[in-house]
Every structure is written in structure tokens, then in C-alpha cells.
Enzyme design. Sequence first.
Site, PDB file in Angstrom:
ATOM      1  N   GLY A   1       8.053  -1.426   0.570  1.00  0.00           N
ATOM      2  CA  GLY A   1       8.438  -0.376   1.520  1.00  0.00           C
ATOM      3  C   GLY A   1       9.928  -0.084   1.445  1.00  0.00           C
ATOM      4  O   GLY A   1      10.564   0.266   2.439  1.00  0.00           O
ATOM      5  N   GLY A   2      10.489  -0.209   0.247  1.00  0.00           N
ATOM      6  CA  GLY A   2      11.928  -0.118   0.066  1.00  0.00           C
ATOM      7  C   GLY A   2      12.529   1.264   0.238  1.00  0.00           C
ATOM      8  O   GLY A   2      13.748   1.387   0.351  1.00  0.00           O
ATOM      9  N   THR A   3      11.701   2.303   0.265  1.00  0.00           N
ATOM     10  CA  THR A   3      12.256   3.655   0.450  1.00  0.00           C
ATOM     11  C   THR A   3      12.204   4.109   1.897  1.00  0.00           C
ATOM     12  O   THR A   3      12.614   5.230   2.205  1.00  0.00           O
ATOM     13  CB  THR A   3      11.495   4.676  -0.425  1.00  0.00           C
ATOM     14  OG1 THR A   3      10.116   4.679  -0.050  1.00  0.00           O
ATOM     15  CG2 THR A   3      11.631   4.350  -1.901  1.00  0.00           C
ATOM     16  N   GLY A   4      11.715   3.274   2.789  1.00  0.00           N
ATOM     17  CA  GLY A   4      11.614   3.642   4.198  1.00  0.00           C
ATOM     18  C   GLY A   4      12.930   3.491   4.932  1.00  0.00           C
ATOM     19  O   GLY A   4      13.960   3.107   4.363  1.00  0.00           O
TER      20      GLY A   4
ATOM     21  N   GLY B   1      13.700  -0.173   5.073  1.00  0.00           N
ATOM     22  CA  GLY B   1      13.535  -0.734   3.739  1.00  0.00           C
ATOM     23  C   GLY B   1      14.692  -0.454   2.816  1.00  0.00           C
ATOM     24  O   GLY B   1      15.170  -1.333   2.085  1.00  0.00           O
TER      25      GLY B   1
ATOM     26  N   ARG C   1       5.103   2.267  -5.984  1.00  0.00           N
ATOM     27  CA  ARG C   1       3.690   2.618  -6.067  1.00  0.00           C
ATOM     28  C   ARG C   1       3.443   3.565  -7.240  1.00  0.00           C
ATOM     29  O   ARG C   1       4.194   4.533  -7.435  1.00  0.00           O
ATOM     30  CB  ARG C   1       3.210   3.292  -4.784  1.00  0.00           C
ATOM     31  CG  ARG C   1       3.364   2.484  -3.529  1.00  0.00           C
ATOM     32  CD  ARG C   1       2.573   3.107  -2.377  1.00  0.00           C
ATOM     33  NE  ARG C   1       2.639   4.550  -2.372  1.00  0.00           N
ATOM     34  CZ  ARG C   1       3.576   5.271  -1.747  1.00  0.00           C
ATOM     35  NH1 ARG C   1       4.558   4.645  -1.112  1.00  0.00           N
ATOM     36  NH2 ARG C   1       3.539   6.584  -1.765  1.00  0.00           N
TER      37      ARG C   1
ATOM     38  N   LYS D   1      11.847  10.117  -2.809  1.00  0.00           N
ATOM     39  CA  LYS D   1      11.574   8.685  -3.010  1.00  0.00           C
ATOM     40  C   LYS D   1      11.810   8.280  -4.459  1.00  0.00           C
ATOM     41  O   LYS D   1      12.341   7.193  -4.732  1.00  0.00           O
ATOM     42  CB  LYS D   1      10.146   8.356  -2.572  1.00  0.00           C
ATOM     43  CG  LYS D   1       9.962   8.365  -1.059  1.00  0.00           C
ATOM     44  CD  LYS D   1       8.593   7.863  -0.655  1.00  0.00           C
ATOM     45  CE  LYS D   1       8.465   7.825   0.874  1.00  0.00           C
ATOM     46  NZ  LYS D   1       7.130   7.321   1.294  1.00  0.00           N
TER      47      LYS D   1
ATOM     48  N   LYS E   1       0.590  -6.742  14.872  1.00  0.00           N
ATOM     49  CA  LYS E   1       1.598  -7.672  14.364  1.00  0.00           C
ATOM     50  C   LYS E   1       1.194  -9.123  14.614  1.00  0.00           C
ATOM     51  O   LYS E   1       1.422  -9.998  13.766  1.00  0.00           O
ATOM     52  CB  LYS E   1       2.959  -7.373  15.003  1.00  0.00           C
ATOM     53  CG  LYS E   1       3.579  -6.069  14.519  1.00  0.00           C
ATOM     54  CD  LYS E   1       4.912  -5.791  15.195  1.00  0.00           C
ATOM     55  CE  LYS E   1       5.540  -4.502  14.668  1.00  0.00           C
ATOM     56  NZ  LYS E   1       6.846  -4.202  15.312  1.00  0.00           N
TER      57      LYS E   1
ATOM     58  N   ARG F   1       0.501 -12.156  12.002  1.00  0.00           N
ATOM     59  CA  ARG F   1       1.120 -13.484  12.145  1.00  0.00           C
ATOM     60  C   ARG F   1       0.067 -14.584  12.016  1.00  0.00           C
ATOM     61  O   ARG F   1       0.300 -15.603  11.360  1.00  0.00           O
ATOM     62  CB  ARG F   1       1.824 -13.605  13.495  1.00  0.00           C
ATOM     63  CG  ARG F   1       3.167 -12.914  13.578  1.00  0.00           C
ATOM     64  CD  ARG F   1       3.890 -13.350  14.847  1.00  0.00           C
ATOM     65  NE  ARG F   1       5.180 -12.706  15.020  1.00  0.00           N
ATOM     66  CZ  ARG F   1       6.075 -13.053  15.928  1.00  0.00           C
ATOM     67  NH1 ARG F   1       5.791 -14.045  16.774  1.00  0.00           N
ATOM     68  NH2 ARG F   1       7.237 -12.427  16.031  1.00  0.00           N
TER      69      ARG F   1
END
Length: 307
Positions: free
Chosen positions: A10-13, A16, A35, A44, A133, A137
Site C-alpha cells: 500500500g505504498g502509494t497511499g 504508505g 500490483r 501511482k 482490525k 489482530r
Amino acid sequence: MEKSKVLVVGGTGFIGRRIVAASLAQGHPTFVLMRPDIGLDVDKVQMLLSFKAQGARLVEASLDDHVGLVAAVRQVDVVVSALSGAHLLLQHKLVEAIKEAGNVKRFIPSEFGTDPARMGHALEPGRATFDEKMELRRAIEAASIPHTYISANCFAAYFCPNLAQMGTLLPPKDKVRVYGDGNVKVIFVDEKDVATYTIKSLDDPRALNKTIYLRPPENILTQNELIAKWEKLSGNDLEKIYIPVDEFLTSMKDMDFGAQFVMGHFYHFFYEGCLTNFDIGEDGAEANVLYPDVEYTRMDEYMKMYL
């Protein structure tokens, strides 16, 4: 000590991209999941290429491709997920890949907000996010995956310059809605600082299997204090419109799903005080205590760009 290899999913968010930058800045060999179906999203693609130019390695894999995902995970020591809220449940596929790969020393899932373990009482429909979430966990812990959870409280961009006004990201010009008496303590954190603390924690044994709470002391502010900072910076006194809690909750009933979701979070932050109304126990630690060397951004400094 040799820096861990980090894979950011998710590095382009919104958060992120900042985590990628922080990982590179702190000297970690940084891998970014790309992706194969990114298609025509030119922004992106160009962002990913900019990461590559800065020294990151792009790893092509999909969350729907278990074999490819396991291969990506096996190249690194640490996995940081920054997937957005709409994709939280996809992280279960990441957990399965990490479990099979068997080499990951630390997993940081995409939380970066309110500690979901303290939100079992949250209002619907916003409670769904906290439940998802917690479900993740449980999967992480059942798989015995070493982990760190990051509770970053309120991203400054969404809550600070707008003085916590819903429906805008810009400062109000004339009037400001104040929740209750405006004296509940809330925690605001610059998104770059969120990323900095996150990367600092991933090789830290003190953060292993714990929740790290981001509580920059000078950024623990009431809404009134936040408004006063803006008024001082801008030289503009705003008319305050105080919203009693009963009026706020009653107004939710006529709102659509999205608005009710947001308002529920605002209720917990600005009326209930869920970000500050508890002491951190043995299962957690404060980032500013662990990493006093971080020069975090104060909110009056953050707001100057909006003048």
C-alpha cells in the site's frame, strides 16, 4: 546493526508513501509491492517510479496471488501494511503469506488510528472498522507472527487545519463548530511523524508484540486550544458555535451511512475523549518516550502552510 529489509504494502497511499520515504531516510533496504493490475493509474505508476529512483525496489505481486505474495515476503525481514480502510480485510491474505514464508521478524498491520482494542463500545456504523482490525489482530496472534501495532490517533491533515470541522480540509473563515465545551483532549500527529515513528519501531525489541501510542506531548490539545492557535496565527477571531452532545447525536440519525460513520468517530474523539482517557499498560509504550530524538512537528507549525 544491519538494518532490516522492509516491504511496504500500500505504498502509494496517503500514509504508505510517507512510510516508504521514512524507511529510505532511515537507511532500510526498502521494497514496495507493485500490483500487476495497476493499469492506467498514471499517478501511482509515476510515484512508484519515483520510489525506485530514490533507491526502493519494486516487487510485483498481488494480494490475490498467494504464491507471488509469499515470494515477495521471503525477500524481506519486516512487512508494513498501509492498506486503506476499504481494504483492511485483504490483510488476512498477507497474514497467510507471512505465516507460510516463515521468515518475517516483524509485521506492522494497517491501523494508524485509534487503538481498536479500546473501541468495543464504538457507535455503529463506524464500529465495523475497529471490529475488522481486531479480527486481523486475532489472526496475527493466532499465527504467532511477531508484530507491532501503531496507534497514531488523529492525522493532522484531516483534523488540524480545518479545526476539526467535518466536510472540509481547510480552515474556517468566519465560524467554527465546537464539540461540547471544546475542552476534551485530542491527539494530533503530522503524517510524516507517524511514518518516522513507525519505521523506528520495527527493529526495536521494546516494541515487539506491543501497541505503540503516538502521543507527542505538545500535540495533545483540546479543540479550544487548537482554535486559539489558528486564531493567533491568522489574526482572525472566529465565532464559536457550541454543539451539545445530545444535539450532535440526534443529528446523526438523519445522515447517510458515510456521514454517520464519520460522526461516530468525531463523537468518540471530541466528546468521549477516547484518545486520552486511559493509561498505557504493560502491553503498550509511548513513542515519544522510546524515541525522544524525534523532532516532531507541532500543530502551530503544521498550520502555517494554510495561511
